[in-house]
Scaffold this motif. Structure first.
Motif, mmCIF file in Angstrom:
data_model
loop_
_atom_site.group_PDB
_atom_site.id
_atom_site.type_symbol
_atom_site.label_atom_id
_atom_site.label_comp_id
_atom_site.label_asym_id
_atom_site.label_seq_id
_atom_site.Cartn_x
_atom_site.Cartn_y
_atom_site.Cartn_z
ATOM 1 N N LEU A 179 -65.075 25.420 -50.366
ATOM 2 C CA LEU A 179 -63.678 25.585 -51.760
ATOM 3 C C LEU A 179 -62.543 26.032 -50.749
ATOM 4 C CD1 LEU A 179 -65.407 28.917 -53.013
ATOM 5 C CD2 LEU A 179 -65.470 26.950 -53.942
ATOM 6 N N TRP A 180 -62.209 26.364 -49.073
ATOM 7 C CA TRP A 180 -61.342 25.598 -48.734
ATOM 8 C C TRP A 180 -60.416 24.833 -48.559
ATOM 9 C CZ3 TRP A 180 -59.250 27.232 -43.245
ATOM 10 C CH2 TRP A 180 -57.701 27.093 -42.997
ATOM 11 N N ASN A 181 -61.072 24.033 -48.611
ATOM 12 C CA ASN A 181 -61.431 22.637 -48.039
ATOM 13 C C ASN A 181 -60.425 21.418 -49.470
ATOM 14 O OD1 ASN A 181 -61.722 21.637 -45.521
ATOM 15 N ND2 ASN A 181 -63.546 22.330 -45.168
ATOM 16 N N LYS A 182 -61.797 21.944 -50.390
ATOM 17 C CA LYS A 182 -61.452 21.031 -51.437
ATOM 18 C C LYS A 182 -59.716 21.975 -52.165
ATOM 19 C CE LYS A 182 -63.313 19.082 -55.118
ATOM 20 N NZ LYS A 182 -63.637 17.823 -55.373
ATOM 21 N N GLY A 183 -59.563 22.772 -51.428
ATOM 22 C CA GLY A 183 -57.852 22.844 -52.324
ATOM 23 C C GLY A 183 -58.152 24.027 -53.393
ATOM 24 N N VAL A 184 -59.374 24.365 -53.860
ATOM 25 C CA VAL A 184 -59.454 25.168 -54.824
ATOM 26 C C VAL A 184 -58.877 26.612 -54.485
ATOM 27 C CG1 VAL A 184 -60.820 23.641 -56.432
ATOM 28 C CG2 VAL A 184 -61.791 25.397 -54.912
ATOM 29 N N ILE A 185 -58.746 27.462 -52.974
ATOM 30 C CA ILE A 185 -58.887 28.531 -52.642
ATOM 31 C C ILE A 185 -57.633 27.912 -51.512
ATOM 32 C CG2 ILE A 185 -60.283 30.143 -53.422
ATOM 33 C CD1 ILE A 185 -61.256 29.857 -51.028
ATOM 34 N N THR A 186 -56.727 29.378 -51.689
ATOM 35 C CA THR A 186 -56.035 29.565 -50.470
ATOM 36 C C THR A 186 -56.429 30.461 -49.716
ATOM 37 O OG1 THR A 186 -53.988 30.316 -51.161
ATOM 38 C CG2 THR A 186 -54.068 28.145 -51.651
ATOM 39 N N ALA A 187 -55.971 29.911 -48.047
ATOM 40 C CA ALA A 187 -56.156 30.713 -46.961
ATOM 41 C C ALA A 187 -55.812 32.588 -47.621
ATOM 42 C CB ALA A 187 -56.091 30.982 -45.652
ATOM 43 N N LEU A 330 -72.938 17.704 -63.734
ATOM 44 C CA LEU A 330 -73.145 18.397 -63.761
ATOM 45 C C LEU A 330 -71.956 19.194 -64.425
ATOM 46 C CD1 LEU A 330 -72.299 18.537 -59.594
ATOM 47 C CD2 LEU A 330 -73.484 19.639 -60.902
ATOM 48 N N THR A 331 -70.556 18.283 -65.056
ATOM 49 C CA THR A 331 -69.955 18.472 -66.084
ATOM 50 C C THR A 331 -70.924 19.278 -66.996
ATOM 51 O OG1 THR A 331 -68.787 17.068 -65.305
ATOM 52 C CG2 THR A 331 -67.936 17.340 -67.389
ATOM 53 N N GLY A 367 -72.345 22.291 -56.517
ATOM 54 C CA GLY A 367 -72.150 21.776 -57.908
ATOM 55 C C GLY A 367 -71.185 22.422 -59.000
ATOM 56 N N CYS A 368 -70.304 23.527 -58.906
ATOM 57 C CA CYS A 368 -70.049 24.414 -59.672
ATOM 58 C C CYS A 368 -68.462 23.893 -59.115
ATOM 59 C CB CYS A 368 -69.849 25.667 -58.744
ATOM 60 S SG CYS A 368 -70.663 26.988 -58.868
ATOM 61 N N MET A 369 -68.181 23.249 -57.704
ATOM 62 C CA MET A 369 -67.142 22.476 -57.572
ATOM 63 C C MET A 369 -66.937 20.674 -58.328
ATOM 64 S SD MET A 369 -65.939 22.893 -53.550
ATOM 65 C CE MET A 369 -66.910 21.869 -52.969
ATOM 66 N N VAL A 374 -59.988 21.728 -62.221
ATOM 67 C CA VAL A 374 -59.137 22.460 -61.240
ATOM 68 C C VAL A 374 -57.990 22.447 -62.113
ATOM 69 C CG1 VAL A 374 -57.232 23.524 -59.293
ATOM 70 C CG2 VAL A 374 -59.627 22.378 -59.324
ATOM 71 N N ALA A 375 -57.521 23.586 -62.491
ATOM 72 C CA ALA A 375 -56.913 23.831 -64.091
ATOM 73 C C ALA A 375 -55.301 23.716 -63.327
ATOM 74 C CB ALA A 375 -56.888 24.356 -65.068
#
Length: 453
Positions: A179-187, A330-331, A367-369, A374-375
């Motif tokens: 998730l972090w690599n994908k950029g959807v969460i930050t550290a 997935l969508t 799968g969720c990613m 991302v909005a």
């Protein structure tokens, strides 16, 4: 849904089934994952024009190659991060960096030991991966607790604490790394907002489990912890330097990313390079002609110990999920879940967390990613409720069943804990902590943090 898409889904489901039944089929899940990857994309290539419009002939083939290379590049950032982190932990462990943990754990009280195990496992798993943390803690427990009926209670808590500790850290679990690599969460976001729910999910089970332990631990000469420092190559100061470089370096990776804006795997390779160089300098200073020369603990030798089967499993499963994303499955699934639960992210991620105790959480998160875009703002934005809950639920939910996480599987094998015993005595306790953590997150988000719309 076309017949070709159905065939791709069938291949994925069958592969997933064989992965879940690895203990029965005796076929390594990495092999199955690689076959899933190849078969799914081979079926995709039978009629790529049905999924990629506006191209034909060589242009279509070039477009497909570009899509596969894009997904491979995205997957590789996670794989290189994992390989670097695994190597760093191996260097620290093999050179005695974790020996100090034994001294911290010494106590006569069973309940005191339980809380020390819970806290230390929680902290270590946020820095290391939960699998390595579990192995380290079980090895220490074997030296501290001789009664097997007591030790399996401690071991069960190790599973829970390791999964909880990994959930709030961007480097503590494979799913948070993804998730972090994908950029959807930050550290900063995941640490600040998931820390308290993760602590709650560990403290509640520990509080319940302490009532299963009474009295004091056995003492005596037979339980004296002999130091193995003398068989190691480095001095005490050198071992401490390796520990702080390795563990401190892992903690520095999120800082490095925020400063340079480079992908996280670049930071992990920086730490590996520094640690590798330092250990080589240490070995050059060893006296030549002694038994220490030619040691097996040099990094060039430790690289052979990296679990490549796990790396190949992640490669296969992530690329297979990428194929499902490209064909639109997935969508459609994500839209179906949202319609079923009226967009309630707590319900959706809560169910995903429970499912992660049955099946591997890596493909679930992957799968969720692919399901949800991302909005710009709101609950689906970066560090939004959905993504942070997904990090928490996929990590902590794996504790509900002993087969639900890598930590659980390895502890199950090391301590011979049966599936039935864990489900009867521990599952409800882990579930209690899991739900309590979600409730605490709801309180934080509802009353302390206002989500922008």
């Amino acid at each position: 849904m076309s017949s070709l898409t159905i065939a791709i889904v069938v291949v994925f489901v069958l592969g997933y089934l064989f992965i879940a039944l690895e203990s029965v089929t005796k076929v390594n899940k990495a092999a199955v994952a690689l076959l899933m990857f190849v078969f799914c994309w081979t079926l995709f290539m039978l009629n790529p024009s049905s999924y990629i419009t506006g191209f034909s002939g060589q242009e279509l083939l070039n477009q497909v190659s570009a899509i596969i290379e894009h997904h491979l590049g995205s997957t590789s950032t996670t794989l290189f991060f994992l390989m670097g982190a695994m190597t760093i932990v191996e260097i620290v462990d093999q050179n005695g960096g974790f020996n100090w943990v034994r001294d911290v754990m010494k106590t006569k009280s069973k309940r005191s030991l339980l809380w020390r195990i819970a806290c230390l496992t929680f902290i270590l798993s946020a820095i290391l991966d939960n699998l390595t943390t579990s192995i380290v803690m079980i090895m220490i427990l074997r030296k501290l607790v001789h009664e097997h009926k007591d030790r399996i209670i401690y071991a069960s808590l190790v599973i829970i604490a390791a999964n909880s500790g990994g959930a709030f850290s961007p480097i503590g679990d494979v799913t948070t790394i993804m998730l972090w690599n994908k950029g959807v969460i930050t550290a900063a976001g995941v640490i600040s907002e998931i820390l308290i729910p993760s602590v709650v999910s560990m403290v509640v089970p520990a509080f319940v489990l302490q009532f299963m332990l009474k009295g004091e631990l056995e003492t005596g000469e037979e339980l004296h912890l002999k130091s193995d420092y003398e068989v190691l190559d480095f001095t005490s100061k050198q071992r401490k330097a390796i520990f702080f470089l390795g563990v401190g370096g892992l903690m520095f990776v999120p800082v490095f990313k925020s400063i340079t804006h480079l992908p996280p795997f670049v930071g992990i390779l920086l730490v590996l390079g520094v640690l590798w160089t330092v250990t080589e300098v240490f070995y050059r200073r060893l006296r030549r002609g002694t038994e220490r020369e030619g040691t097996q603990r040099r990094v060039t030798n430790l690289l052979r110990r990296i679990d490549m089967a796990t790396i190949l499993f992640f490669l296969g499963i992530l690329m297979a999920v990428a194929c499902l994303e490209e064909v639109g499955v997935l969508t459609a699934l994500g839209q179906g879940l949202n319609e079923t639960f009226n967009g309630n992210h707590y319900a959706v991620t809560g169910i995903i967390g429970v499912l992660s105790s049955i099946v591997d959480n890596v493909p679930l998160v992957a799968g969720c990613m692919g399901m949800y875009p991302v909005a710009e703002m709101g609950e689906m934005a970066v560090d939004g409720i959905f993504w942070q809950l997904l990090a928490y639920c996929a990590g902590v939910g794996g504790s509900i069943l002993i087969i639900g996480s890598a930590a659980g599987v390895v502890v199950m094998g090391l301590e011979k804990i049966t599936f039935g015993w864990y489900m009867k005595h521990i599952s409800w306790i882990a579930f209690l902590g899991y739900v309590a953590g979600i409730l605490s997150y709801w309180v934080i988000r509802t009353y302390l943090i206002v989500t922008p719309l």
